[in-house]
Design an enzyme around this catalytic site. Structure first.
Site, PDB file in Angstrom:
ATOM      1  N   LYS A 154       2.106 -19.254   0.618  1.00 13.54           N
ATOM      2  CA  LYS A 154       1.693 -19.516  -0.765  1.00 13.54           C
ATOM      3  C   LYS A 154       2.760 -20.403  -1.401  1.00 13.54           C
ATOM      4  O   LYS A 154       3.676 -19.909  -2.078  1.00 13.54           O
ATOM      5  CB  LYS A 154       1.607 -18.194  -1.544  1.00 13.54           C
ATOM      6  CG  LYS A 154       0.446 -17.327  -1.174  1.00 13.54           C
ATOM      7  CD  LYS A 154       0.149 -16.340  -2.304  1.00 13.54           C
ATOM      8  CE  LYS A 154       0.297 -14.935  -1.864  1.00 13.54           C
ATOM      9  NZ  LYS A 154       0.209 -13.949  -2.948  1.00 13.54           N
ATOM     10  N   PHE A 207      -3.579 -12.449  -4.561  1.00 12.12           N
ATOM     11  CA  PHE A 207      -3.046 -11.332  -3.784  1.00 12.12           C
ATOM     12  C   PHE A 207      -3.967 -11.103  -2.590  1.00 12.12           C
ATOM     13  O   PHE A 207      -5.176 -10.969  -2.739  1.00 12.12           O
ATOM     14  CB  PHE A 207      -2.941 -10.067  -4.633  1.00 12.12           C
ATOM     15  CG  PHE A 207      -2.002  -9.083  -4.011  1.00 12.12           C
ATOM     16  CD1 PHE A 207      -0.641  -9.154  -4.256  1.00 12.12           C
ATOM     17  CD2 PHE A 207      -2.473  -8.125  -3.127  1.00 12.12           C
ATOM     18  CE1 PHE A 207       0.242  -8.272  -3.642  1.00 12.12           C
ATOM     19  CE2 PHE A 207      -1.597  -7.231  -2.510  1.00 12.12           C
ATOM     20  CZ  PHE A 207      -0.241  -7.314  -2.777  1.00 12.12           C
ATOM     21  N   LYS A 245       5.948  -4.239   7.864  1.00  7.40           N
ATOM     22  CA  LYS A 245       4.813  -3.820   8.672  1.00  7.40           C
ATOM     23  C   LYS A 245       3.750  -4.911   8.815  1.00  7.40           C
ATOM     24  O   LYS A 245       2.923  -4.879   9.730  1.00  7.40           O
ATOM     25  CB  LYS A 245       4.132  -2.597   8.005  1.00  7.40           C
ATOM     26  CG  LYS A 245       4.985  -1.385   7.846  1.00  7.40           C
ATOM     27  CD  LYS A 245       4.200  -0.312   7.071  1.00  7.40           C
ATOM     28  CE  LYS A 245       5.048   0.848   6.681  1.00  7.40           C
ATOM     29  NZ  LYS A 245       4.338   1.765   5.759  1.00  7.40           N
ATOM     30  N   GLY A 246       3.729  -5.834   7.869  1.00  4.88           N
ATOM     31  CA  GLY A 246       2.576  -6.723   7.698  1.00  4.88           C
ATOM     32  C   GLY A 246       2.173  -7.538   8.908  1.00  4.88           C
ATOM     33  O   GLY A 246       1.006  -7.883   9.061  1.00  4.88           O
ATOM     34  N   GLU A 251       5.714 -13.801  10.930  1.00  5.61           N
ATOM     35  CA  GLU A 251       5.478 -13.215   9.604  1.00  5.61           C
ATOM     36  C   GLU A 251       4.001 -13.315   9.249  1.00  5.61           C
ATOM     37  O   GLU A 251       3.326 -14.274   9.626  1.00  5.61           O
ATOM     38  CB  GLU A 251       6.284 -13.977   8.533  1.00  5.61           C
ATOM     39  CG  GLU A 251       7.492 -13.256   8.002  1.00  5.61           C
ATOM     40  CD  GLU A 251       7.207 -11.996   7.193  1.00  5.61           C
ATOM     41  OE1 GLU A 251       6.131 -11.396   7.294  1.00  5.61           O
ATOM     42  OE2 GLU A 251       8.117 -11.613   6.441  1.00  5.61           O
ATOM     43  N   ASP A 252       3.514 -12.348   8.513  1.00  6.67           N
ATOM     44  CA  ASP A 252       2.136 -12.437   8.025  1.00  6.67           C
ATOM     45  C   ASP A 252       2.047 -13.391   6.838  1.00  6.67           C
ATOM     46  O   ASP A 252       1.128 -14.195   6.750  1.00  6.67           O
ATOM     47  CB  ASP A 252       1.595 -11.048   7.654  1.00  6.67           C
ATOM     48  CG  ASP A 252       2.518 -10.283   6.737  1.00  6.67           C
ATOM     49  OD1 ASP A 252       3.740 -10.277   6.989  1.00  6.67           O
ATOM     50  OD2 ASP A 252       2.046  -9.689   5.749  1.00  6.67           O
ATOM     51  N   ASP A 294       5.720 -15.784   0.593  1.00 11.33           N
ATOM     52  CA  ASP A 294       5.308 -15.912  -0.800  1.00 11.33           C
ATOM     53  C   ASP A 294       6.493 -16.553  -1.556  1.00 11.33           C
ATOM     54  O   ASP A 294       6.620 -17.776  -1.594  1.00 11.33           O
ATOM     55  CB  ASP A 294       4.974 -14.489  -1.273  1.00 11.33           C
ATOM     56  CG  ASP A 294       4.372 -14.400  -2.638  1.00 11.33           C
ATOM     57  OD1 ASP A 294       4.647 -15.256  -3.474  1.00 11.33           O
ATOM     58  OD2 ASP A 294       3.612 -13.463  -2.904  1.00 11.33           O
ATOM     59  N   ARG A 312      -4.679  -2.491   5.132  1.00 10.36           N
ATOM     60  CA  ARG A 312      -4.074  -3.205   6.272  1.00 10.36           C
ATOM     61  C   ARG A 312      -5.033  -3.319   7.448  1.00 10.36           C
ATOM     62  O   ARG A 312      -4.942  -4.241   8.244  1.00 10.36           O
ATOM     63  CB  ARG A 312      -2.815  -2.476   6.773  1.00 10.36           C
ATOM     64  CG  ARG A 312      -1.619  -2.543   5.861  1.00 10.36           C
ATOM     65  CD  ARG A 312      -0.373  -2.101   6.625  1.00 10.36           C
ATOM     66  NE  ARG A 312       0.698  -1.696   5.740  1.00 10.36           N
ATOM     67  CZ  ARG A 312       1.611  -2.519   5.218  1.00 10.36           C
ATOM     68  NH1 ARG A 312       1.563  -3.804   5.478  1.00 10.36           N
ATOM     69  NH2 ARG A 312       2.569  -2.065   4.433  1.00 10.36           N
ATOM     70  N   ASP A 343      -1.120  -5.413   3.022  1.00 15.90           N
ATOM     71  CA  ASP A 343      -1.524  -4.243   2.239  1.00 15.90           C
ATOM     72  C   ASP A 343      -1.462  -4.472   0.740  1.00 15.90           C
ATOM     73  O   ASP A 343      -0.852  -5.415   0.246  1.00 15.90           O
ATOM     74  CB  ASP A 343      -0.595  -3.067   2.546  1.00 15.90           C
ATOM     75  CG  ASP A 343       0.766  -3.227   1.868  1.00 15.90           C
ATOM     76  OD1 ASP A 343       1.380  -4.314   2.008  1.00 15.90           O
ATOM     77  OD2 ASP A 343       1.209  -2.294   1.182  1.00 15.90           O
TER      78      ASP A 343
HETATM   79  C1  PRP Z   1       5.399  -8.829   2.574  1.00 11.83           C
HETATM   80  C2  PRP Z   1       5.214  -9.747   3.768  1.00 11.83           C
HETATM   81  C3  PRP Z   1       6.500 -10.511   3.831  1.00 11.83           C
HETATM   82  C4  PRP Z   1       6.967 -10.547   2.387  1.00 11.83           C
HETATM   83  C5  PRP Z   1       6.755 -11.921   1.831  1.00 11.83           C
HETATM   84  O1  PRP Z   1       6.102  -7.701   2.990  1.00 11.83           O
HETATM   85  O2  PRP Z   1       4.955  -9.025   4.948  1.00 11.83           O
HETATM   86  O3  PRP Z   1       7.464  -9.867   4.644  1.00 11.83           O
HETATM   87  O4  PRP Z   1       6.165  -9.612   1.670  1.00 11.83           O
HETATM   88  O5  PRP Z   1       7.085 -11.991   0.475  1.00 11.83           O
HETATM   89  P1  PRP Z   1       8.210 -12.937  -0.107  1.00 11.83           P
HETATM   90  O6  PRP Z   1       8.071 -14.289   0.537  1.00 11.83           O
HETATM   91  O7  PRP Z   1       7.912 -12.990  -1.596  1.00 11.83           O
HETATM   92  O8  PRP Z   1       9.547 -12.326   0.145  1.00 11.83           O
HETATM   93  P2  PRP Z   1       6.231  -6.356   2.101  1.00 11.83           P
HETATM   94  O9  PRP Z   1       7.564  -6.328   1.444  1.00 11.83           O
HETATM   95  O10 PRP Z   1       5.033  -6.225   1.208  1.00 11.83           O
HETATM   96  O11 PRP Z   1       6.232  -5.236   3.226  1.00 11.83           O
HETATM   97  P3  PRP Z   1       5.130  -4.951   4.362  1.00 11.83           P
HETATM   98  O12 PRP Z   1       5.257  -6.060   5.406  1.00 11.83           O
HETATM   99  O13 PRP Z   1       5.520  -3.621   4.895  1.00 11.83           O
HETATM  100  O14 PRP Z   1       3.754  -4.959   3.725  1.00 11.83           O
END
Ligand code: PRP
Length: 172
Positions: free
Chosen positions: A127, A148, A39-40, A95-96, A99, A161, A155
């Site tokens: 990051k 974070f 969703k991000g 992508e938002d 990480d 969000r 979120d």
């Molecule tokens: C978040 C974000 C990325 C992912 C990045 O999604 O939107 O898709 O984490 O993290 P990573 O590089 O460690 O894999 P999340 O799984 O929190 O779902 P969301 O987008 O619904 O918030």
């Protein structure tokens, strides 16, 4: 636990415009498919596309790895896959945040199986200190330290969000 402003509205807007200008230049003669990761990425995508002066299509996938945790479980779930065919298309992943890189790596594998002609990655926040899988980012908004981050689509346990700026959450 109180969110503190990390990146203000004006800086966000300038950055989104900068990324859009790069994409406009690189895809002038093409018709890319922007694939936003829900969703991000919903707010970032919505702001970005309004600065794109191109023929383009928008698609969504929904991936999840964090659930209610602040740490990635390292296990990505494809909640909703693509609804359209991307064979021989130029794809830009929106992508938002990247990480650990595990989600993006999973998405690249999923998309590559569908044989697009190219895939580039546009991400608002990276990051790098948290990376477990190397990811080449083509269009990058901000590099941030290991905090974070919430707001602007991101979120914490589905909260925050809707906040218009980017905030960091620190443990008190
Ligand atoms: C978040 C974000 C990325 C992912 C990045 O999604 O939107 O898709 O984490 O993290 P990573 O590089 O460690 O894999 P999340 O799984 O929190 O779902 P969301 O987008 O619904 O918030």
């Amino acid at each position: 636990m109180q969110p503190k402003v990390l990146i203000e509205r004006q800086e966000l807007e300038n950055t989104v415009r900068r990324l859009a200008a790069q994409i406009n230049k690189d895809y002038r003669e093409k018709k890319p498919v922007l694939i936003a990761v829900l969703k991000g990425a919903f707010i970032f995508l919505a702001d970005l596309v309004r600065h794109l002066d191109l023929k383009l299509e928008v698609e969504f996938v929904c991936l999840s790895s964090y659930g209610q945790s602040r740490e990635s479980k390292g296990e990505v779930k494809l909640v909703q896959g693509l609804c359209s065919n991307i064979r021989n298309r130029d794809v830009i992943i929106i992508e938002d945040i990247i990480d650990t890189g595990i989600t993006t790596d999973f998405l690249l594998n999923y998309l590559n199986q569908q044989e697009p002609s190219s895939i580039r990655i546009c991400v608002l926040i990276s990051k790098p200190s948290r990376r477990k899988v190397p990811i080449i980012i083509n269009y990058l908004g901000f590099e941030v330290a290991d905090r974070f981050i919430v707001g602007y689509g991101l979120d914490w346990d589905e909260n925050f969000r809707h906040l218009p700026e980017l905030y960091s959450i620190e443990d008190e």
